[in-house]
Scaffold this motif. Structure first.
Motif, PDB file in Angstrom:
ATOM      1  N   MET A   1       0.847  -1.195   0.000  1.00 28.76           N
ATOM      2  CA  MET A   1       0.000   0.000   0.000  1.00 28.76           C
ATOM      3  C   MET A   1       0.882   1.245   0.000  1.00 28.76           C
ATOM      4  O   MET A   1       1.858   1.307   0.730  1.00 28.76           O
ATOM      5  N   ASP A   2       0.539   2.230  -0.841  1.00 30.95           N
ATOM      6  CA  ASP A   2       1.351   3.414  -1.027  1.00 30.95           C
ATOM      7  C   ASP A   2       1.374   4.276   0.231  1.00 30.95           C
ATOM      8  O   ASP A   2       0.325   4.666   0.758  1.00 30.95           O
ATOM      9  N   ARG A   3       2.580   4.575   0.697  1.00 31.21           N
ATOM     10  CA  ARG A   3       2.726   5.359   1.935  1.00 31.21           C
ATOM     11  C   ARG A   3       2.178   6.777   1.762  1.00 31.21           C
ATOM     12  O   ARG A   3       1.541   7.318   2.679  1.00 31.21           O
ATOM     13  N   ARG A   4       2.429   7.372   0.600  1.00 30.50           N
ATOM     14  CA  ARG A   4       1.980   8.748   0.385  1.00 30.50           C
ATOM     15  C   ARG A   4       0.468   8.858   0.480  1.00 30.50           C
ATOM     16  O   ARG A   4      -0.072   9.805   1.060  1.00 30.50           O
ATOM     17  N   ARG A   5      -0.249   7.882  -0.087  1.00 37.48           N
ATOM     18  CA  ARG A   5      -1.713   7.912  -0.020  1.00 37.48           C
ATOM     19  C   ARG A   5      -2.194   7.787   1.413  1.00 37.48           C
ATOM     20  O   ARG A   5      -3.156   8.456   1.829  1.00 37.48           O
ATOM     21  N   LEU A   6      -1.521   6.935   2.183  1.00 39.25           N
ATOM     22  CA  LEU A   6      -1.917   6.782   3.589  1.00 39.25           C
ATOM     23  C   LEU A   6      -1.703   8.087   4.350  1.00 39.25           C
ATOM     24  O   LEU A   6      -2.540   8.482   5.173  1.00 39.25           O
ATOM     25  N   GLU A   7      -0.584   8.741   4.105  1.00 41.48           N
ATOM     26  CA  GLU A   7      -0.305  10.002   4.797  1.00 41.48           C
ATOM     27  C   GLU A   7      -1.338  11.064   4.437  1.00 41.48           C
ATOM     28  O   GLU A   7      -1.788  11.829   5.311  1.00 41.48           O
ATOM     29  N   CYS A   8      -1.738  11.134   3.166  1.00 45.60           N
ATOM     30  CA  CYS A   8      -2.755  12.099   2.753  1.00 45.60           C
ATOM     31  C   CYS A   8      -4.099  11.787   3.390  1.00 45.60           C
ATOM     32  O   CYS A   8      -4.833  12.697   3.831  1.00 45.60           O
ATOM     33  N   PHE A   9      -4.455  10.508   3.436  1.00 41.70           N
ATOM     34  CA  PHE A   9      -5.719  10.132   4.065  1.00 41.70           C
ATOM     35  C   PHE A   9      -5.731  10.504   5.541  1.00 41.70           C
ATOM     36  O   PHE A   9      -6.702  11.070   6.048  1.00 41.70           O
ATOM     37  N   VAL A  10      -4.639  10.191   6.280  1.00 44.02           N
ATOM     38  CA  VAL A  10      -4.582  10.509   7.703  1.00 44.02           C
ATOM     39  C   VAL A  10      -4.673  12.023   7.913  1.00 44.02           C
ATOM     40  O   VAL A  10      -5.378  12.499   8.818  1.00 44.02           O
ATOM     41  N   ALA A  11      -3.990  12.799   7.080  1.00 46.20           N
ATOM     42  CA  ALA A  11      -4.040  14.261   7.210  1.00 46.20           C
ATOM     43  C   ALA A  11      -5.473  14.767   7.011  1.00 46.20           C
ATOM     44  O   ALA A  11      -5.966  15.610   7.782  1.00 46.20           O
ATOM     45  N   LEU A  12      -6.152  14.254   5.996  1.00 45.84           N
ATOM     46  CA  LEU A  12      -7.515  14.700   5.730  1.00 45.84           C
ATOM     47  C   LEU A  12      -8.480  14.214   6.811  1.00 45.84           C
ATOM     48  O   LEU A  12      -9.373  14.955   7.243  1.00 45.84           O
ATOM     49  N   ALA A  13      -8.288  12.984   7.281  1.00 44.21           N
ATOM     50  CA  ALA A  13      -9.155  12.453   8.334  1.00 44.21           C
ATOM     51  C   ALA A  13      -8.999  13.228   9.633  1.00 44.21           C
ATOM     52  O   ALA A  13      -9.969  13.395  10.397  1.00 44.21           O
ATOM     53  N   GLU A  14      -7.811  13.718   9.914  1.00 42.47           N
ATOM     54  CA  GLU A  14      -7.571  14.462  11.155  1.00 42.47           C
ATOM     55  C   GLU A  14      -7.964  15.931  11.019  1.00 42.47           C
ATOM     56  O   GLU A  14      -8.431  16.552  11.984  1.00 42.47           O
ATOM     57  N   GLU A  15      -7.799  16.501   9.834  1.00 43.52           N
ATOM     58  CA  GLU A  15      -8.127  17.915   9.646  1.00 43.52           C
ATOM     59  C   GLU A  15      -9.587  18.121   9.257  1.00 43.52           C
ATOM     60  O   GLU A  15     -10.177  19.158   9.584  1.00 43.52           O
ATOM     61  N   LEU A  16     -10.148  17.138   8.511  1.00 46.55           N
ATOM     62  CA  LEU A  16     -11.518  17.246   7.971  1.00 46.55           C
ATOM     63  C   LEU A  16     -11.693  18.561   7.216  1.00 46.55           C
ATOM     64  O   LEU A  16     -12.746  19.221   7.288  1.00 46.55           O
ATOM     65  N   PHE A  18     -10.054  20.107   3.337  1.00 44.63           N
ATOM     66  CA  PHE A  18      -9.148  19.853   2.222  1.00 44.63           C
ATOM     67  C   PHE A  18      -8.008  20.861   2.167  1.00 44.63           C
ATOM     68  O   PHE A  18      -6.862  20.502   1.877  1.00 44.63           O
ATOM     69  N   GLY A  19      -8.290  22.113   2.438  1.00 47.00           N
ATOM     70  CA  GLY A  19      -7.249  23.127   2.361  1.00 47.00           C
ATOM     71  C   GLY A  19      -6.149  22.896   3.384  1.00 47.00           C
ATOM     72  O   GLY A  19      -4.952  22.914   3.058  1.00 47.00           O
ATOM     73  N   ARG A  20      -6.545  22.694   4.646  1.00 47.55           N
ATOM     74  CA  ARG A  20      -5.537  22.475   5.704  1.00 47.55           C
ATOM     75  C   ARG A  20      -4.784  21.162   5.469  1.00 47.55           C
ATOM     76  O   ARG A  20      -3.565  21.084   5.669  1.00 47.55           O
ATOM     77  N   ALA A  21      -5.513  20.116   5.080  1.00 51.04           N
ATOM     78  CA  ALA A  21      -4.875  18.818   4.841  1.00 51.04           C
ATOM     79  C   ALA A  21      -3.885  18.898   3.680  1.00 51.04           C
ATOM     80  O   ALA A  21      -2.810  18.284   3.710  1.00 51.04           O
ATOM     81  N   ALA A  22      -4.240  19.664   2.634  1.00 48.06           N
ATOM     82  CA  ALA A  22      -3.343  19.804   1.485  1.00 48.06           C
ATOM     83  C   ALA A  22      -2.062  20.529   1.888  1.00 48.06           C
ATOM     84  O   ALA A  22      -0.958  20.135   1.487  1.00 48.06           O
ATOM     85  N   ARG A  23      -2.203  21.625   2.655  1.00 44.79           N
ATOM     86  CA  ARG A  23      -1.011  22.351   3.109  1.00 44.79           C
ATOM     87  C   ARG A  23      -0.139  21.464   4.003  1.00 44.79           C
ATOM     88  O   ARG A  23       1.092  21.472   3.909  1.00 44.79           O
ATOM     89  N   ARG A  24      -0.776  20.711   4.877  1.00 46.67           N
ATOM     90  CA  ARG A  24      -0.038  19.798   5.772  1.00 46.67           C
ATOM     91  C   ARG A  24       0.702  18.725   4.978  1.00 46.67           C
ATOM     92  O   ARG A  24       1.816  18.334   5.331  1.00 46.67           O
ATOM     93  N   SER A  25       0.093  18.281   3.874  1.00 50.22           N
ATOM     94  CA  SER A  25       0.698  17.214   3.072  1.00 50.22           C
ATOM     95  C   SER A  25       1.659  17.755   2.030  1.00 50.22           C
ATOM     96  O   SER A  25       2.363  16.982   1.374  1.00 50.22           O
TER      97      SER A  25
END
Length: 310
Positions: A1-16, A18-25
């Protein structure tokens, strides 16, 4: 499983968001949406409800969030363990050693080595010098504590300790009345030595020194280890040679004398591949050199010749 996709999912799940999760990622919002879409297609399950105004977790997404965090932690641990192994900070180090080197130097080296690299397991194997050379060539051991010289261009050999030999003899031997001895004093004595097969260099070197002094030993008794040499000398069956200080066993009826003029020495060296040596082996040698830097008996400061045992 791709690590980058997991990191993006966790960022979005924690930030809820898209803008904040995108900047974090560190990616754009469209890029974040693409990562999430590819992850859901791969898993064939919807992980998040999203609209223009709101992002929320599905029940499946809530379960997967905990697992994704575990996977990322495991990946980080695997990377760190791999890096530490490559740097020589963890793993198993296989060390060969002669019996003499084991007794003379190994405690000082290993105590400091374990203090510096506590996660490295050291597997110690007792071998002769010749056996260590073969094992180093085959990779069966990473580093060897042996007695030079060795004749192998593929191996590097760093001397770590050098100790003068002393004569051990019975208190009943007339030579015990002398405060120190010369090789000429030993003419006519029975020599108690390690078997030549165990220590050919020291055996031959000592005999050559006797020849240079104008005599050959009357008789040679071959025995090991050093305790047995001391015991045989205490029985007044001959005179033996032991490394100064460290092999001075406290035995009734045995006494020790220095050799004046020519003093053979026992050298202990670390041998390891001159090319592509294991990082742990290199650290072992460096730590060993530091641990033994002051390991030089002061009783004999005269120029001396070197001997070695296998």
């Amino acid at each position: 499983m791709d690590r980058r996709r997991l990191e993006c999912f966790v960022a979005l799940a924690e930030e809820l968001h898209f803008g904040r999760a995108a900047r974090r990622s560190g990616i754009s919002q469209p890029g974040l949406s693409q990562q999430l879409r590819q992850l859901e297609e791969q898993m064939q399950v919807q992980l998040l409800h999203r609209s223009k105004r709101q992002v929320s977790m599905t029940r499946a997404g809530e379960v997967f969030l905990g697992e994704a965090r575990k996977i990322l932690r495991s990946m980080a641990t695997a990377v760190e363990l791999t890096r530490q192994t490559d740097d020589g900070l963890i793993g198993t180090l296989r060390v060969g050693t002669t019996p003499s080197a084991l007794f003379i130097t190994m405690p000082e080296i290993l105590l400091r080595f374990h203090a510096v690299l506590p996660q490295v397991h050291v597997d110690v194997q007792q071998m002769t010098t010749d056996e260590q050379v073969v094992a180093l060539r085959s990779g069966d051991i990473h580093v060897g504590l042996l007695h030079p010289p060795i004749d192998d261009g593929a191996l590097r050999c760093d001397v770590l300790a050098e100790l003068p030999f002393k004569v051990v003899l019975s208190e009943a031997n007339p030579l015990a009345k002398k405060p120190s001895l010369t090789l000429a004093d030993l003419a006519g004595e029975t020599f108690i030595l390690f078997p030549r097969g165990v220590g050919p260099h020291v055996h031959d070197h000592l005999i050559a020194l006797c020849h240079n002094a104008g005599f050959s030993p009357r008789k040679i008794i071959e025995i090991s280890p050093a305790q047995s040499i001391v015991a045989m000398a205490a029985c007044n069956l001959g005179i033996g040679f032991v490394a100064a200080q460290v092999q001075h066993y406290d035995r009734a009826f045995a006494t020790y004398r220095t050799l004046d003029s020519v003093t053979p020495r026992l050298r202990v060296a670390a041998a390891y591949p001159s090319q592509d040596a294991a990082p742990m082996a290199q650290q072992f040698v460096a730590i060993g050199a530091a641990a033994l830097a002051t390991y030089r008996p002061q009783e004999d400061k005269k120029p001396a010749e070197s001997a070695s045992t296998n």
